[in-house]
Design a protein around this motif. Structure first.
Motif, short mmCIF file in Angstrom:
data_model
loop_
_atom_site.label_atom_id
_atom_site.label_comp_id
_atom_site.label_asym_id
_atom_site.label_seq_id
_atom_site.Cartn_x
_atom_site.Cartn_y
_atom_site.Cartn_z
N TYR A 167 -1.46 36.10 -10.23
CA TYR A 167 -1.68 37.39 -10.90
C TYR A 167 -3.06 37.94 -10.59
O TYR A 167 -3.49 37.95 -9.46
CB TYR A 167 -1.44 37.27 -12.40
CG TYR A 167 -0.08 36.72 -12.74
CD1 TYR A 167 1.05 37.50 -12.57
CD2 TYR A 167 0.07 35.41 -13.18
CE1 TYR A 167 2.32 37.00 -12.85
CE2 TYR A 167 1.33 34.90 -13.47
CZ TYR A 167 2.45 35.71 -13.30
OH TYR A 167 3.68 35.20 -13.56
N ASP A 168 -3.78 38.38 -11.61
CA ASP A 168 -5.12 38.93 -11.41
C ASP A 168 -6.20 37.93 -11.81
O ASP A 168 -7.36 38.29 -12.00
CB ASP A 168 -5.29 40.25 -12.16
CG ASP A 168 -4.90 40.15 -13.62
OD1 ASP A 168 -4.61 39.04 -14.10
OD2 ASP A 168 -4.88 41.19 -14.28
N TYR A 183 -2.57 39.36 -6.84
CA TYR A 183 -1.11 39.36 -6.96
C TYR A 183 -0.48 38.84 -5.66
O TYR A 183 -0.99 37.91 -5.06
CB TYR A 183 -0.57 40.74 -7.33
CG TYR A 183 -1.14 41.29 -8.60
CD1 TYR A 183 -0.62 40.91 -9.83
CD2 TYR A 183 -2.22 42.16 -8.58
CE1 TYR A 183 -1.15 41.41 -11.02
CE2 TYR A 183 -2.76 42.65 -9.76
CZ TYR A 183 -2.23 42.27 -10.97
OH TYR A 183 -2.75 42.76 -12.13
#
Length: 136
Positions: A21-22, A64
């Motif tokens: 993800y981030d 991502y």
């Protein structure tokens, strides 16, 4: 690498990435004339790193998962005769992970010397990933 008489540097590469993800991500940095490392990839990045335990927090980065191979062109501000070093840097948090980052097919234009005389394989890697490293 030394910037040639044209006074411009162009870095092209293809890459795939899949980060958690981030919280994880990758950046492209440059040191000019022995100075501090500075970010040169911000125009190409697709997100921000928000994981506060990541050493790259809070910065724009590749985060991502890419949707297939992406081509990137970077043209950092340089002058004739500048000596530059370029690095690809990954930062992660302390938990969970994903596949990572595969920069490939790098080309450096506007430099005096050839930064890579030939692709160099990683003896620990069973899959060849570098297809071309050139300069012009």
């Amino acid at each position: 690498m030394t910037v040639s008489a044209g006074g411009s540097l162009r870095i092209d590469f293809d890459h795939l990435f899949s980060f958690n993800y981030d919280y994880d991500g990758g950046v492209v940095e440059m040191s000019k004339n022995g100075g501090d490392w500075m970010d040169i990839g911000t125009s190409a990045y697709n997100g921000w790193i928000y994981g506060s335990s990541n050493p790259l927090y809070p910065r724009r980065a590749f985060t991502y998962t890419s949707s297939g191979v992406r081509h990137v062109t970077l043209t950092p501000a340089v002058a004739v005769g500048d000596f530059v070093r370029v690095r690809f840097r990954i930062g992660t948090d302390s938990s969970y992970g994903a596949y990572g980052w595969e920069p490939d097919t790098m080309t450096f234009s506007g430099v005096v010397e050839t930064p890579f005389s030939a692709p160099a394989g990683d003896s620990g890697c069973t899959k060849a990933t570098i297809t071309r490293l050139t300069s012009s």
